[in-house]
Design a protein around this motif. Structure first.
Motif, short mmCIF file in Angstrom:
data_model
loop_
_atom_site.label_atom_id
_atom_site.label_comp_id
_atom_site.label_asym_id
_atom_site.label_seq_id
_atom_site.Cartn_x
_atom_site.Cartn_y
_atom_site.Cartn_z
N UNK A 47 -62.34 -27.41 -27.83
CA UNK A 47 -62.40 -26.17 -27.04
C UNK A 47 -63.02 -25.06 -27.87
N UNK A 48 -63.79 -24.20 -27.23
CA UNK A 48 -64.44 -23.07 -27.91
C UNK A 48 -64.24 -21.80 -27.11
N UNK A 49 -64.39 -20.70 -27.82
CA UNK A 49 -64.38 -19.41 -27.15
C UNK A 49 -63.02 -18.79 -26.96
N UNK A 50 -61.99 -19.40 -27.51
CA UNK A 50 -60.65 -18.86 -27.35
C UNK A 50 -60.34 -17.78 -28.36
N UNK A 51 -59.14 -17.18 -28.20
CA UNK A 51 -58.72 -16.09 -29.08
C UNK A 51 -58.46 -16.56 -30.50
N UNK A 52 -58.33 -17.87 -30.67
CA UNK A 52 -58.05 -18.40 -32.00
C UNK A 52 -59.24 -19.14 -32.59
N UNK A 53 -60.45 -18.77 -32.16
CA UNK A 53 -61.65 -19.44 -32.67
C UNK A 53 -62.36 -18.66 -33.77
N UNK A 54 -61.80 -17.53 -34.19
CA UNK A 54 -62.46 -16.81 -35.28
C UNK A 54 -62.31 -17.63 -36.55
N UNK A 55 -63.29 -17.48 -37.44
CA UNK A 55 -63.39 -18.33 -38.62
C UNK A 55 -62.75 -17.68 -39.85
N UNK A 56 -62.16 -18.52 -40.68
CA UNK A 56 -61.52 -18.09 -41.91
C UNK A 56 -62.14 -18.87 -43.07
#
Length: 468
Positions: free
Chosen positions: A164-173
């Motif tokens: 899944x992509x584009x969710x609120x938890x897809x930012x990168x660390x």
């Protein structure tokens, strides 16, 4: 959490890269927040020399995540992990097990981890009043554990499926994972574990990792911690930002009152004799006291590596005897702190009229002893107190077997003789213009206090007065 093995965690890297140098492999890349959360679920910050706390750093990180998530991975150095047990999987995934959470886990990036966790909690809980009360990592951990059901529901709603992509938890660390080059070779793994502490300390240099944090990481404080009265030990900030309000350096500096009597002094891990700090450094340079304590405890004469090879265990009976005395020093400090003004006034002085004392005793200021919290008549400048506490050296003796002990009960001695000691000690306060800075930094203050205690011990007939 404690130093037990955690459940295996799968870390999924985007665009991973690998580098190996001298038996240590670094796997680095970006990790989506949804793949980072299992680390927060399972790890605390035992391996990090300091605990994280909420402040400008975490506020800036959260602002970046919320407002410029695409730029976030380029604004932060991210998180450094260390593990001696791992397995490469397909599609950029690595299964890791943190074998000893006091040594392995989050080595650097505690503030990033805290900020990311708080961001997720805010998304999962909304405007929950409990979020505003979180100031320290331990408080965050408690709220995270209490909110696991809400977090699980939010993660499902946000879309945490593998593709899944584009969710609120897809930012990168940005995440770095360091592992032994060959996890199946015991010698390579042992060398890797031996390197972890130095790597961790070096990576934390940008936040001025304090010497006491590194010493605590090695376990050099453990024996003193266990010997101290629990009510005091629990108040000490042994690890940076862990919530204690007594600084470890305050306790360690006082420990040099008995430790300075060790004869011969041990040599450190580099083969150099550890010299005790000059007495006035107990007041003016506590960092020096901590650094010398770390050198002392690193000596092969004093400690040895435990079975895990990381923490050190005390083996010196001489040092243990001194630490037993050191564990009494905070209470003795508070006894002097409470009774010095009374003795001063009993001798005809006006303690409350000393300018430095008057500034510390306005009607709005509470009056409590530093370590025990007991109520006292006056707040006192430390420069007046530390030399007298050092003077208790005169009640100690170096025994034939190399151990250190009292010649007489120090609490009883203070109750009976402190006024006579103060009578001799206060002779120098006028030449120092009643300035606690001058008293606390003056070599003469410590020599006079020591002499006063030795004189009174001889007069009392309770000891030989050979304590220095």
């Amino acid at each position: 959490m404690n130093d037990t093995v955690t459940e295996p965690i799968i870390i999924k890297f985007d665009q991973p890269a690998e580098q190996t140098v001298d038996g240590i492999t670094r796997i680095s890349g970006f990790v989506k927040a949804k793949h980072f959360l299992p680390l927060i679920d399972n790890l605390d910050l035992e391996a990090n020399p300091r605990s994280s706390k909420v402040g400008p750093v975490t506020d800036a990180i959260r602002y970046s995540i919320q407002n410029t998530p695409d730029d976030f991975p380029f604004k932060t150095k991210g998180v450094l992990l260390g593990s001696s047990e791992y397995e490469r999987l397909d599609r950029g995934r690595v299964r890791v097990t943190f074998d000893n959470t006091e040594l392995e886990g989050i080595l650097d990036g505690g503030h990033n981890t805290l900020a990311i966790g708080l961001h997720v909690l805010e998304l999962a809980l909304g405007s929950d009043a409990r979020l505003k009360k979180v100031k320290l990592w331990a408080q965050f951990r408690e709220l995270w554990n209490e909110s696991r059901e809400q977090i699980r529901a939010f993660r499902a709603e946000a879309g945490t499926a593998e593709d899944a992509d584009g969710g609120a938890l897809d930012f990168l660390i940005p995440v770095e994972l360091i592992v032994p080059e060959d996890a199946g070779d015991p010698l390579v793994v042992d060398d890797f574990r031996a390197s972890l502490l130095d790597i961790c300390a070096a990576r934390n240099n940008n936040v001025q990792l304090r010497a006491e944090a590194k010493a605590n990481q090695h376990g050099y404080f453990d024996d003193l911690k266990s010997l101290l009265p629990k009510a005091i030990a629990d108040k000490v900030e042994w690890k940076t930002n862990d919530g204690g309000f007594i600084k470890a350096a305050d306790v360690i500096s006082l420990a040099w009152v008995p430790l300075a009597l060790l004869d011969p002094m041990p040599v450190d891990e580099d083969g150099r004799k550890v010299d005790a700090p000059v007495p006035q450094n107990i007041y003016r340079n506590k960092g020096d006291c901590v650094a010398r304590f770390e050198r002392l405890m690193s000596s092969k004469e004093v400690t040895s590596a435990n079975t895990g090879g990381f923490k050190k265990e005390l083996k010196s009976t001489r040092v243990h005897s001194a630490l037993k005395i050191a564990a009494q020093m905070p209470e003795l400090y508070d006894r002097v702190y409470a009774d010095f003004p009374k003795a001063y006034n009993a001798l005809g002085g006006k303690y409350g009229r000393i300018v430095a004392v008057a500034k510390m005793n306005t009607s709005s200021k509470s009056k409590h002893a530093r370590f025990t919290g007991a109520k006292v008549d006056y707040n006192s400048p430390e420069g007046f107190i530390i030399p007298l506490v050092y003077g208790l050296t005169g009640l100690l003796e170096h025994r034939a077997d190399g151990t250190i002990d009292w010649q007489t009960d120090p609490f009883e001695f203070l109750a009976e003789h402190l006024q006579d000691v103060v009578k001799q000690f206060t002779i120098l306060m006028a030449p120092f213009q009643y300035d606690p800075q001058k008293v606390g930094k003056g070599q003469e203050s410590y020599a006079l206090a020591l002499s006063a205690f030795q004189n009174e011990l001889l007069r009392s007939g309770k000891g030989a007065g050979v304590g220095a």
